[in-house]
Enzyme design. Structure first.
Site, PDB file in Angstrom:
ATOM      1  N   HIS A   1      -6.454 -16.987  -2.789  1.00 30.80           N
ATOM      2  CA  HIS A   1      -5.919 -17.811  -3.885  1.00 30.80           C
ATOM      3  C   HIS A   1      -4.406 -17.989  -3.828  1.00 30.80           C
ATOM      4  CE1 HIS A   1      -9.520 -17.113  -6.846  1.00 30.80           C
ATOM      5  NE2 HIS A   1      -9.923 -17.142  -5.584  1.00 30.80           N
TER       6      HIS A   1
ATOM      7  N   THR B   1       5.416   3.577  -6.781  1.00 27.13           N
ATOM      8  CA  THR B   1       4.418   2.850  -7.585  1.00 27.13           C
ATOM      9  C   THR B   1       4.002   1.542  -6.951  1.00 27.13           C
ATOM     10  OG1 THR B   1       6.176   1.696  -8.738  1.00 27.13           O
ATOM     11  CG2 THR B   1       5.363   3.741  -9.756  1.00 27.13           C
TER      12      THR B   1
ATOM     13  N   HIS C   1      -5.409 -24.289  -5.342  1.00 29.66           N
ATOM     14  CA  HIS C   1      -4.567 -23.133  -5.015  1.00 29.66           C
ATOM     15  C   HIS C   1      -3.251 -23.594  -4.369  1.00 29.66           C
ATOM     16  CE1 HIS C   1      -7.573 -20.485  -6.396  1.00 29.66           C
ATOM     17  NE2 HIS C   1      -8.441 -20.732  -5.426  1.00 29.66           N
TER      18      HIS C   1
ATOM     19  N   ASP D   1      10.270   2.951   0.804  1.00 26.04           N
ATOM     20  CA  ASP D   1      11.304   3.924   0.450  1.00 26.04           C
ATOM     21  C   ASP D   1      10.700   5.316   0.653  1.00 26.04           C
ATOM     22  OD1 ASP D   1       9.678   4.406  -1.738  1.00 26.04           O
ATOM     23  OD2 ASP D   1      11.225   4.079  -3.251  1.00 26.04           O
TER      24      ASP D   1
ATOM     25  N   CYS E   1       6.406   1.631  -2.034  1.00 24.58           N
ATOM     26  CA  CYS E   1       7.310   2.566  -2.722  1.00 24.58           C
ATOM     27  C   CYS E   1       6.428   3.512  -3.522  1.00 24.58           C
ATOM     28  CB  CYS E   1       8.374   1.833  -3.553  1.00 24.58           C
ATOM     29  SG  CYS E   1       7.761   0.953  -5.010  1.00 24.58           S
TER      30      CYS E   1
HETATM   31  C1  RB5 Z   1      11.520   6.321  -6.394  1.00 22.96           C
HETATM   32  O1  RB5 Z   1      11.592   7.548  -7.043  1.00 22.96           O
HETATM   33  C2  RB5 Z   1      10.658   5.347  -7.198  1.00 22.96           C
HETATM   34  O2  RB5 Z   1      11.356   4.940  -8.323  1.00 22.96           O
HETATM   35  C3  RB5 Z   1      10.260   4.168  -6.337  1.00 22.96           C
HETATM   36  O3  RB5 Z   1       9.584   4.622  -5.201  1.00 22.96           O
HETATM   37  C4  RB5 Z   1       9.351   3.140  -6.975  1.00 22.96           C
HETATM   38  O4  RB5 Z   1       8.233   3.750  -7.556  1.00 22.96           O
HETATM   39  C5  RB5 Z   1       9.989   2.168  -7.853  1.00 22.96           C
HETATM   40  O5  RB5 Z   1       9.365   1.252  -8.391  1.00 22.96           O
END
Ligand code: RB5
Length: 145
Positions: A97, A66, A133, A7, A64
């Site tokens: 694993h 996080t 595994h 994203d 993304c």
């Molecule tokens: C986008 O702002 C953010 O929420 C997305 O990139 C991600 O971190 C969601 O888990």
């Protein structure tokens, strides 16, 4: 073939991963997003996960902000084992694993230098094929109700 998706929160790191794959002559498919404009991570998780689950790409890389939302989304697709890894030990262990088939980063968490080392570790570590595994992965694939 490696399928890539992000994203807006992962867009910049994805560009660095693309640069690295190009340098190494590793074939990839960028399935979006294609700018820093705000977008929804499940859309890209779904595209990459389906590409990998369907066998068109061996591995996926998803990014993304996080790495969490896009991991949760990808792991909803049957046959996908998406692993959020911010260190090389985890990348190696998840291949050995879990036979992970999608590597995930948080673009707001990790720098590109470490990220490409993790990509390298992930792509070059085979599954152990150990009976224990395989048994555990089969239990995941059966579904947990
Ligand atoms: C986008 O702002 C953010 O929420 C997305 O990139 C991600 O971190 C969601 O888990």
């Amino acid at each position: 073939m490696i399928a890539l998706g992000s994203d807006h929160g992962g867009y910049e790191l994805k560009q660095e991963v693309i640069k690295y794959l190009e340098e190494k002559n590793i074939a990839f498919k960028d399935m979006g997003c294609y700018s820093k404009e705000s977008c929804d991570y499940p859309d890209f998780a779904k595209q990459v996960a389906k590409e990998v689950a369907g066998g068109n790409s061996q591995y996926g890389i998803l990014i993304c902000g996080t790495g969490i939302g896009i991991s949760i989304s990808a792991n909803k697709v049957k046959g996908i084992r998406a692993a959020l890894c911010h260190d090389c030990f985890s990348a190696q262990a998840t291949r050995e694993h879990n036979n992970a088939n999608v590597l995930v980063f948080g673009g707001r968490i990790i720098g590109s230098g470490l990220a490409v080392k993790i990509v390298d570790t992930f792509l070059n570590t085979p599954f152990s094929n150990d009976e224990r595994h395989i048994r555990r992965i089969n239990k995941i694939e059966e579904g947990i109700e």
